[in-house]
Motif scaffolding. Structure first.
Motif, mmCIF file in Angstrom:
data_model
loop_
_atom_site.group_PDB
_atom_site.id
_atom_site.type_symbol
_atom_site.label_atom_id
_atom_site.label_comp_id
_atom_site.label_asym_id
_atom_site.label_seq_id
_atom_site.Cartn_x
_atom_site.Cartn_y
_atom_site.Cartn_z
ATOM 1 N N LYS A 112 0.838 -1.195 0.000
ATOM 2 C CA LYS A 112 0.000 0.000 0.000
ATOM 3 C C LYS A 112 0.879 1.254 0.000
ATOM 4 O O LYS A 112 2.057 1.206 0.357
ATOM 5 N N SER A 113 0.276 2.392 -0.360
ATOM 6 C CA SER A 113 1.007 3.665 -0.374
ATOM 7 C C SER A 113 1.649 3.932 0.979
ATOM 8 O O SER A 113 1.049 3.648 2.026
ATOM 9 N N LYS A 168 1.151 1.486 -8.401
ATOM 10 C CA LYS A 168 0.747 2.509 -9.368
ATOM 11 C C LYS A 168 -0.377 2.001 -10.271
ATOM 12 O O LYS A 168 -1.362 2.704 -10.530
ATOM 13 N N ALA A 169 -0.255 0.744 -10.723
ATOM 14 C CA ALA A 169 -1.281 0.158 -11.600
ATOM 15 C C ALA A 169 -2.619 0.025 -10.891
ATOM 16 O O ALA A 169 -3.678 0.060 -11.533
ATOM 17 N N HIS A 170 -2.587 -0.112 -9.560
ATOM 18 C CA HIS A 170 -3.816 -0.242 -8.775
ATOM 19 C C HIS A 170 -4.352 1.109 -8.307
ATOM 20 O O HIS A 170 -5.252 1.158 -7.477
ATOM 21 N N GLY A 171 -3.780 2.181 -8.845
ATOM 22 C CA GLY A 171 -4.269 3.511 -8.512
ATOM 23 C C GLY A 171 -3.572 4.161 -7.332
ATOM 24 O O GLY A 171 -3.958 5.258 -6.909
ATOM 25 N N GLY A 172 -2.573 3.496 -6.784
ATOM 26 C CA GLY A 172 -1.824 4.066 -5.659
ATOM 27 C C GLY A 172 -0.651 4.894 -6.145
ATOM 28 O O GLY A 172 -0.479 5.146 -7.345
ATOM 29 N N ARG A 173 0.194 5.284 -5.204
ATOM 30 C CA ARG A 173 1.355 6.114 -5.533
ATOM 31 C C ARG A 173 2.619 5.307 -5.257
ATOM 32 O O ARG A 173 3.101 5.240 -4.130
#
Length: 521
Positions: free
Chosen positions: A208-209, A232-237
Motif C-alpha cells: 500500500k502507499s 501505481k497500476a492499482h491507482g496508488g502512488r
C-alpha cells in the motif's frame, strides 16, 4: 517524436552485441549497465544544463560560483564533475566528453576515471554504484571493443525525461536483464527472477502507499520495482514506497541501484553484504529492522555457516547444507508486528525435509505464522528447472480470522504455457492464483473450474498428524509426484531406506531370539 520501446531496446542490444568478440553473454551486464546508466546520467544532466542556460541568458554578470549554486539548487539533482581538474586535460566526466576521445589510447582508463568521479561527487546517491569496473582494464576489454560498444550505444536516442518516459527507460533496462538471462543461463539468471513470478508474489502481498518494502536478497531489484509498479497500476502512488534491499554481490547491488533510478524510484536504500551473517538494516538496539512487506527469491540450497546464537533462529538453526529456512527466519524477524507480511520463493524440499528444518517448520506452524503455500510449475526459472513454491507469512496474530490456525494450500503446478527456454505463467494464471488466495476456501482439494488450479485450507491439527510435513500432495489431490526435484526424491529415498533397515534389523533380532536362522539382511 517520442522514442518507442522497441527502438531503444533494439539499439541497446546492438551495443551489447558488440561485446560478442570479447566475452560470453553472462558477462555483458557488467559492461552494458554501467555504460547505459552513465549515458542516462550524462544526457539528463546536459538536458537540465541547457534548460538552466536558456532560463538565465540575462545573468552573465553572475560569478561561476553563483551560477553553479543556482543550477544545482534549481535544475540539477546530481553532479557530473570535471575529471583531471585544474590541468590542461580538464574534461567533464560526461558521456559525450569521453566519447569524443574514443580513438585515443587509454579509453578504459578515462571511462573508469569518469565513473569514479561521478561516484565521488555524489556519495549519497551513487557511492559504489558502478561496481568493480574490472572491464575498464585493457587486459579484460580492449579499447577497440569498448569504443565500438560506446559508438553503438550513442546511436540510441537521448536518455532524458524530455525525450523518453521513465516507463520506456525502465522497460529497456528490464529488457536487457531478461535478454542476458535468456541467453546466458545460470550466471545471469541468478539475479533475475522471471517477471510473472515477481508479479504473483507482489499481487499476493499487496503493498500500500507509504509502506516499507524489503528484499533481503534483492539481486537486480526487480521485486522492489514491481512493488511500486503494481501499486501505481492499482491507482496508488508507487513513489511513496520506502524501498530497501540487501545484496551480497557488489556489482549486482550496483545493477539494482541503477535499475531503481532508471524507473524513477529514488526513495530506496540498497546495501551490500551477506544478509544472514551481516544484516545491514538494523534498529538502534541492534535487532533487525522491520518492514511492512518482505519478499525474496534467495539462492536455493546455499551452504552457509550456521548461527551459534542469533535471535532470528526461531525453532532451531538451519543445517549447514542449506540456508533455505535461515532466510525464512530472517524474513519472519523482519516483519512489522502490526501489519508485516512476507513472501518467499523456495524449492519444494523446504516443505518436508527432516532434521533441524522439521523443527523450524513445527515452530512456525505452532506460532501460526505461515498463511499459504503456493505450488508453482517446474521450469519457470532461468537458473533451475526444478519446481518451486511460494510461502506466505503473516506477523503473529495478524492473519484474518478465517485463516488462523491453518494453512492455505494452492497447487498451480499445471498452470503454465510452454515457451522456448522455460515455462511461463500467463496473466490469467496469476489472476486465478490471486483469486484463490483471497477466497474463503474449505474444500477437499478437488480441482476448480480454472484448468487445474487446486486450493484447500488445512487446519494445523491435520498438518500436525503428518509430523508437520507441508508436502502439497498430502493436502490437495492433484499435486503430482513429478513436482519433486531430484534432491527431494533422494531425501525421501534415504528416509525410507533407513526405516526399512531398522525394521529388518528388528525382524532378524526376533527371528534369532526364536532360534530361526538362515535369513540374510
Amino acid at each position: 517524436m517520442a522514442v518507442t520501446q522497441q527502438e531503444i531496446e533494439s539499439r541497446l542490444w546492438d551495443a551489447a552485441d558488440e561485446l560478442r568478440v570479447a566475452m560470453p553473454e553472462a558477462q555483458y551486464s557488467s559492461v552494458v549497465f554501467p555504460l547505459m546508466f552513465w549515458k542516462y546520467l550524462s544526457d539528463t544532466w546536459e538536458h537540465h544544463h541547457q534548460e538552466f542556460l536558456a532560463d538565465n541568458e540575462g545573468l552573465d554578470n553572475l560569478s561561476a560560483e553563483e551560477a553553479r549554486e543556482i543550477e544545482y539548487r534549481d535544475y540539477q539533482s546530481f553532479e557530473i564533475p570535471f575529471i583531471y581538474p585544474d590541468t590542461v586535460r580538464e574534461r567533464r566526466a560526461s558521456w559525450s566528453s569521453i566519447l569524443a576521445t574514443v580513438t585515443q589510447a587509454g579509453l578504459g582508463q578515462r571511462v573508469r576515471a569518469s565513473l569514479q568521479a561521478i561516484e565521488t561527487a555524489n556519495p549519497d546517491k551513487f557511492s559504489r554504484l558502478f561496481g568493480a569496473m574490472t572491464w575498464t582494464s585493457e587486459e579484460v576489454l580492449s579499447g577497440e571493443v569498448l569504443a565500438a560498444v560506446m559508438r553503438a550505444m550513442d546511436r540510441t536516442p537521448k536518455m532524458h525525461e524530455g525525450n523518453m518516459s521513465h516507463d520506456v527507460l525502465g522497460g529497456a533496462y528490464e529488457y536487457l536483464l531478461k535478454r542476458f538471462s535468456d541467453g546466458s543461463g545460470t550466471r545471469a539468471g541468478q539475479f533475475f527472477t522471471p517477471r510473472e513470478v515477481v508479479e504473483l508474489i507482489v499481487e499476493v502481498l499487496d503493498p500500500k502507499s507509504f509502506e516499507s518494502v524489503y528484499d533481503p536478497t534483492c539481486g537486480s531489484g526487480g521485486m522492489l520495482i514491481a512493488s511500486a509498479n503494481l501499486l501505481k497500476a492499482h491507482g496508488g502512488r508507487g513513489y511513496t514506497l520506502s524501498l530497501h534491499g540487501q545484496e551480497a554481490v557488489p556489482d549486482t547491488a550496483g545493477v539494482a541501484r541503477m535499475n531503481l533510478f532508471m524507473h524513477n524510484l529514488t526513495q530506496f536504500q540498497v546495501e551490500v553484504g551477506d544478509t544472514l551473517k551481516d544484516p545491514r538494516f538494523k534498529k538502534p538496539d541492534g535487532s533487525v529492522a522491520q518492514f511492512d512487506v518482505i519478499l525474496a527469491n534467495p539462492p536455493y540450497g546455499l551452504k552457509w555457516k550456521p548461527w551459534t546464537k542469533d535471535p532470528r533462529a526461531i525453532g532451531g538453526v538451519a543445517p549447514q547444507s542449506s540456508a533455505d529456512w535461515a532466510f525464512v527466519q530472517h524474513m519472519i524477524a523482519s516483519m512489522d508486528p502490526e501489519k508485516g507480511r512476507a513472501g518467499v520463493v523456495l524449492p519444494h524440499g523446504v516443505l518436508f525435509r527432516g532434521g533441524p528444518e522439521a523443527s523450524i517448520r513445527q515452530r512456525v506452524l505452532n506460532d501460526d505464522l505461515l498463511e499459504a503455500v503456493i505450488g508453482l510449475p517446474a521450469n519457470l526459472f532461468y537458473s533451475t528447472s526444478i519446481p518451486t513454491c511460494i510461502l506466505v507469512f503473516r506477523a503473529p496474530g495478524t492473519k484474518p480470522e478465517e485463516r488462523r490456525d491453518g494453512v492455505l494450500f494452492i497447487d498451480a503446478s499445471k498452470r503454465f504455457t510452454k515457451a522456448k527456454n522455460r515455462n511461463l505463467l500467463t496473466e490469467e494464471d496469476i489472476a486465478d492464483v490471486v483469486t484463490a488466495y483471497h477466497s474463503k476456501l474449505d474444500s477437499d482439494g478437488t480441482p476448480d473450474d480454472h484448468g487445474g488450479l487446486v486450493a484447500r485450507f488445512v487446519p494445523v491439527t491435520e498438518i500436525a498428524t503428518n509430523a508437520y510435513d507441508l508436502n502439497i500432495g498430502r493436502y490437495v489431490k492433484q499435486a503430482a509426484a513429478e513436482q519433486e526435484d531430484l534432491g527431494t526424491l533422494i531425501d525421501a529415498y534415504n528416509i525410507a531406506r533407513a526405516e526399512r533397515q531398522k525394521t529388518e534389523q528388528r525382524m532378524l533380532a526376533v527371528l534369532a531370539a526364536a532360534g530361526i536362522e538362515g535369513f540374510d539382511e
